[in-house]
Design a protein around this motif. Structure first.
Motif, PDB file in Angstrom:
ATOM      1  N   HIS A  77       0.038   4.589   5.143  1.00  0.00           N
ATOM      2  CA  HIS A  77      -0.813   4.640   3.959  1.00  0.00           C
ATOM      3  C   HIS A  77      -1.488   3.294   3.725  1.00  0.00           C
ATOM      4  CE1 HIS A  77       0.970   8.495   2.835  1.00  0.00           C
ATOM      5  NE2 HIS A  77       2.130   7.968   3.149  1.00  0.00           N
ATOM      6  N   ALA A  78      -2.420   3.258   2.789  1.00  0.00           N
ATOM      7  CA  ALA A  78      -3.159   2.025   2.491  1.00  0.00           C
ATOM      8  C   ALA A  78      -2.223   0.897   2.061  1.00  0.00           C
ATOM      9  CB  ALA A  78      -4.201   2.287   1.414  1.00  0.00           C
ATOM     10  N   LYS A  79      -1.172   1.254   1.309  1.00  0.00           N
ATOM     11  CA  LYS A  79      -0.291   0.211   0.788  1.00  0.00           C
ATOM     12  C   LYS A  79       1.075   0.154   1.452  1.00  0.00           C
ATOM     13  CE  LYS A  79      -2.649  -0.255  -3.586  1.00  0.00           C
ATOM     14  NZ  LYS A  79      -2.552  -0.338  -5.039  1.00  0.00           N
ATOM     15  N   ALA A  80       1.342   1.068   2.375  1.00  0.00           N
ATOM     16  CA  ALA A  80       2.624   1.071   3.091  1.00  0.00           C
ATOM     17  C   ALA A  80       2.412   1.687   4.464  1.00  0.00           C
ATOM     18  CB  ALA A  80       3.668   1.860   2.315  1.00  0.00           C
ATOM     19  N   ALA A  81       2.611   0.906   5.511  1.00  0.00           N
ATOM     20  CA  ALA A  81       2.370   1.401   6.864  1.00  0.00           C
ATOM     21  C   ALA A  81       3.272   0.654   7.838  1.00  0.00           C
ATOM     22  CB  ALA A  81       0.899   1.221   7.242  1.00  0.00           C
TER      23      ALA A  81
END
Length: 331
Positions: free
Chosen positions: A298-302
């Motif tokens: 995701h944009a904030k967790a990858a």
């Protein structure tokens, strides 16, 4: 009919039309992956279907309170000699995240792909991908409603666990009105929110404390203090007696530092293999970085898994981060 409803209908039809399923979630499963996989299992039971639920490796023991946890098969320790014609994959951002399970697919296997990652490449025969959903468990809630299965405490607990963990305890920006509405409904079936939060978010092992103590000693700021990194080596695991599971969540210590835009943890899970986890605040989309490095999220967790020594992997990630934050490593 809107697209979301159409794909939900297709997923429901897939579950109705087949009799025996292989159910799997992503490698190194979290609360959403585990809760969603076991939620699928409970739905299949209500539909009178047979199933085998697997993961390539170990599922964290902190999720042992979930119903049917004992049915989860660790393929690295319990190989399976069967071919399946119907497969359900939950919370897998791409095919590689399923791990080494292809050998279990029949030559004409059909695959239902239920996921919420923007980096999902639509690898299923049927794809139910909702990037607006906070968790795969949120999508599964809609499928269960479509199928008309009875909600009870067990099914509610699995879906609630997925929602709770993927929203960081309803703290992350993906905590939508819909998430809270579903969570409220699930509580009405007897889910005890304090107990679930304690097990999933609060309780830690002493081994985690030992690995954290060691990891914090090497926490570094770089890229004009916009990036914070933390590292755990094979030697750290050996000397503390910790397991890989005990190193979970370290990346948040990096991301939570005031002024830091991207937090990164490097965990050497086996010689020459490093698991990279990234968390972002506002300015950077870490899913783009992860995809460049062969991962996703995701944009904030990858995150991603990279082969190489710790110094090699850190250098590789650092160069990609330079571009993302617009500042050189040593500035």
């Amino acid at each position: 009919m809107n697209h979301n409803r159409q794909y939900t209908l297709e997923a429901a039809r897939f579950m109705r039309e087949h009799d025996r399923f292989l159910v799997l979630s992503h490698v190194n499963p979290d609360g959403d992956a585990t809760g969603s996989a076991l939620g699928v299992v409970l739905i299949l039971e209500q539909l009178g279907k047979d199933y085998v639920v697997v993961n390539e490796g170990e599922t964290p023991s902190k999720f042992h309170f979930l119903p049917r946890f004992d049915r989860l098969r660790n393929l690295s320790k319990q190989p399976l000699d069967e071919k399946f014609g119907a497969v359900i994959a939950v919370d897998c951002a791409d095919e590689s995240r399923m791990g080494d399970v292809r050998s279990l697919f029949g030559s004409e296997a059909l695959l239902l792909n239920i996921d919420h990652h923007p980096t999902n490449d639509g690898f299923g025969t049927v794809n139910l991908i909702r990037t607006d959903a906070a968790a795969t468990a949120e999508i599964l809630f809609e499928v269960a409603e479509e199928l008309g299965v009875a909600f009870n405490e067990e099914l509610a607990l699995c879906i609630y666990t997925g929602l709770l963990t993927d929203t960081g305890g309803f703290r992350y920006s993906n905590t939508s009105p819909r998430v809270m509405e579903i969570a409220s409904r699930l509580l009405s079936y007897g889910v005890k929110p304090g107990e679930v939060a304690e097990r999933c978010l609060e309780e830690i092992t002493f081994a985690h404390v030992k690995i954290l103590r060691r990891a914090l000693q090497n926490l570094q700021l770089s890229h004009q203090n916009l990036v914070a990194t933390i590292t755990v080596s094979i030697a750290d695991f050996a000397e503390t007696g910790a397991e890989r599971e005990d190193a979970g969540g370290l990346v948040n210590y990096c991301r939570n530092i005031e002024g830091v835009e991207v937090g990164v943890s490097f965990v050497e899970s086996e010689p020459g293999v490093v698991k990279v986890s990234m968390r972002a605040r506002d300015r950077v989309d870490v899913s783009v970085i992860a995809k460049q490095l062969g991962g996703g999220g995701h944009a904030k967790a990858a995150g991603c898994t990279i082969r190489g020594s710790l110094p090699e992997v850190k250098q590789k990630v650092s160069l990609v981060l330079e571009e993302a934050v617009g500042v050189k490593t040593d500035e």
